[in-house]
Motif scaffolding. Structure first.
Motif, PDB file in Angstrom:
ATOM      1  N   SER A 157      -5.304   2.621  -4.676  1.00 14.60           N
ATOM      2  CA  SER A 157      -4.722   1.690  -5.042  1.00 14.60           C
ATOM      3  C   SER A 157      -3.732   1.338  -3.742  1.00 14.60           C
ATOM      4  O   SER A 157      -2.681   1.012  -3.586  1.00 14.60           O
ATOM      5  N   ASN A 158      -3.789   1.433  -2.827  1.00 11.18           N
ATOM      6  CA  ASN A 158      -3.145   1.447  -0.818  1.00 11.18           C
ATOM      7  C   ASN A 158      -3.652   0.353  -1.062  1.00 11.18           C
ATOM      8  O   ASN A 158      -5.127  -0.193  -0.986  1.00 11.18           O
ATOM      9  N   ARG A 159      -2.742  -0.570  -0.790  1.00 12.09           N
ATOM     10  CA  ARG A 159      -3.199  -2.004  -0.149  1.00 12.09           C
ATOM     11  C   ARG A 159      -2.232  -2.452   0.789  1.00 12.09           C
ATOM     12  O   ARG A 159      -1.078  -2.549   0.833  1.00 12.09           O
ATOM     13  N   LEU A 160      -2.512  -3.162   2.162  1.00  8.36           N
ATOM     14  CA  LEU A 160      -1.399  -4.110   2.827  1.00  8.36           C
ATOM     15  C   LEU A 160      -1.629  -5.309   3.363  1.00  8.36           C
ATOM     16  O   LEU A 160      -2.501  -5.551   3.336  1.00  8.36           O
ATOM     17  N   PRO A 161      -0.298  -6.192   3.804  1.00  5.38           N
ATOM     18  CA  PRO A 161      -0.774  -7.221   3.405  1.00  5.38           C
ATOM     19  C   PRO A 161      -1.609  -7.054   5.556  1.00  5.38           C
ATOM     20  O   PRO A 161      -1.578  -6.997   5.846  1.00  5.38           O
ATOM     21  N   ALA A 162      -2.697  -8.591   5.258  1.00  6.07           N
ATOM     22  CA  ALA A 162      -3.396  -9.073   6.524  1.00  6.07           C
ATOM     23  C   ALA A 162      -3.178 -10.053   7.060  1.00  6.07           C
ATOM     24  O   ALA A 162      -3.755 -11.385   6.462  1.00  6.07           O
ATOM     25  N   PRO A 163      -1.754 -10.136   7.769  1.00  9.37           N
ATOM     26  CA  PRO A 163      -1.514 -11.769   8.439  1.00  9.37           C
ATOM     27  C   PRO A 163      -3.052 -12.247   9.498  1.00  9.37           C
ATOM     28  O   PRO A 163      -3.950 -12.079   9.556  1.00  9.37           O
ATOM     29  N   LYS A 164      -3.075 -13.389   8.889  1.00 17.91           N
ATOM     30  CA  LYS A 164      -4.377 -14.357   8.852  1.00 17.91           C
ATOM     31  C   LYS A 164      -5.170 -14.630  10.934  1.00 17.91           C
ATOM     32  O   LYS A 164      -6.510 -14.355  10.812  1.00 17.91           O
ATOM     33  N   ASN A 165      -3.884 -14.469  11.814  1.00 15.04           N
ATOM     34  CA  ASN A 165      -4.737 -14.152  12.963  1.00 15.04           C
ATOM     35  C   ASN A 165      -4.356 -12.913  13.630  1.00 15.04           C
ATOM     36  O   ASN A 165      -4.531 -12.574  15.117  1.00 15.04           O
ATOM     37  N   ALA A 166      -3.766 -12.178  13.212  1.00 13.12           N
ATOM     38  CA  ALA A 166      -3.332 -10.591  13.318  1.00 13.12           C
ATOM     39  C   ALA A 166      -4.882 -10.125  14.072  1.00 13.12           C
ATOM     40  O   ALA A 166      -6.078  -9.751  13.445  1.00 13.12           O
TER      41      ALA A 166
END
Length: 177
Positions: A157-166
Motif C-alpha cells: 500500500s505504500n506510495r510516495l509522490p514522484a516529482p517530474k524532474n527529480a
C-alpha cells in the motif's frame, strides 16, 4: 507487466541506439541490476523507444495495475508485501542490503511470478486514482520500497509522490504492455 525492473543492460541498449545519456554511474552498476538515478522523463523516453521496437504500446504501469500485481492478483494470499509477510524472502531493503542495489529477480517472486515489487528500487507509476489521500504530483507516483527503505515503506500500500524532474538514487521502473 514486466517480471522485473528494467535493468542497466536494457537501459544501456536504449542509450546506445538512441544517443540518450546514461544516468550518473553508481558503483554497483552491473547489467543485471535495476537502472536507477533516472527521471520520469528518462523512463518515458525508454517506454516510447521500446514501443517502437516491439510494435505495441509500452508504458509505465498504472498505479492500480502495479498494486493489483503487488498484491498477487487473482492468486493473492493477502500478504502485506509482494509475495510474503516476511520481507527478507522477497525484497532487498534497509534490513538486508549491502549498500548496493542487487541483481533483479534474485529474491523469490510473488504469486504472479513478478519480482522485486517490494524492494530494490522504487518504481515510477502513472496515477489513475488518488485513494483520497491528496497525493498527486505531475500524474506520477512511486510504488514499492528500495534498498534504502525501512520495512514499513515496502508494504503493497505504500506510495510516495514522484516529482517530474527529480533524480534520486533509488528511482527505477518496470514497464507494462
Amino acid at each position: 507487466m514486466s517480471k522485473t525492473e528494467i535493468t542497466v543492460g536494457q537501459y544501456r541498449a536504449f542509450c546506445a541506439e538512441t544517443g540518450n545519456r546514461m544516468p550518473p554511474k553508481s558503483d554497483s552498476w552491473k547489467d543485471n541490476h535495476p537502472i536507477h538515478k533516472i527521471t520520469i522523463s528518462d523512463a518515458l523516453r525508454y517506454c516510447r523507444w521500446l514501443s517502437s521496437k516491439v510494435g505495441k504500446d509500452v508504458r509505465l504501469p498504472l498505479e492500480s495495475e502495479w498494486e493489483y500485481a503487488a498484491r498477487g492478483g487473482k492468486l493473492s494470499k493477502g500478504y502485506k508485501f509482494a509475495g510474503s509477510n516476511n520481507l527478507k524472502e522477497i525484497a532487498w531493503f534497509e534490513g538486508n542490503y549491502d549498500y548496493n542495489v542487487q541483481p533483479v529477480g534474485s529474491k523469490r517472486p510473488n504469486e504472479l511470478g513478478i519480482y522485486d515489487l517490494s524492494g530494490n528500487v522504487r518504481e515510477f507509476c502513472n496515477i489513475d486514482y488518488d485513494f483520497g489521500r491528496g497525493i498527486n504530483v505531475d500524474g506520477f507516483i512511486h510504488r514499492g520500497g528500495s534498498i534504502w527503505s525501512p520495512e514499513e515503506e515496502c508494504r503493497n500500500s505504500n506510495r510516495l509522490p514522484a516529482p517530474k524532474n527529480a533524480v534520486q538514487f533509488d528511482f527505477g521502473f518496470r514497464v507494462a504492455y
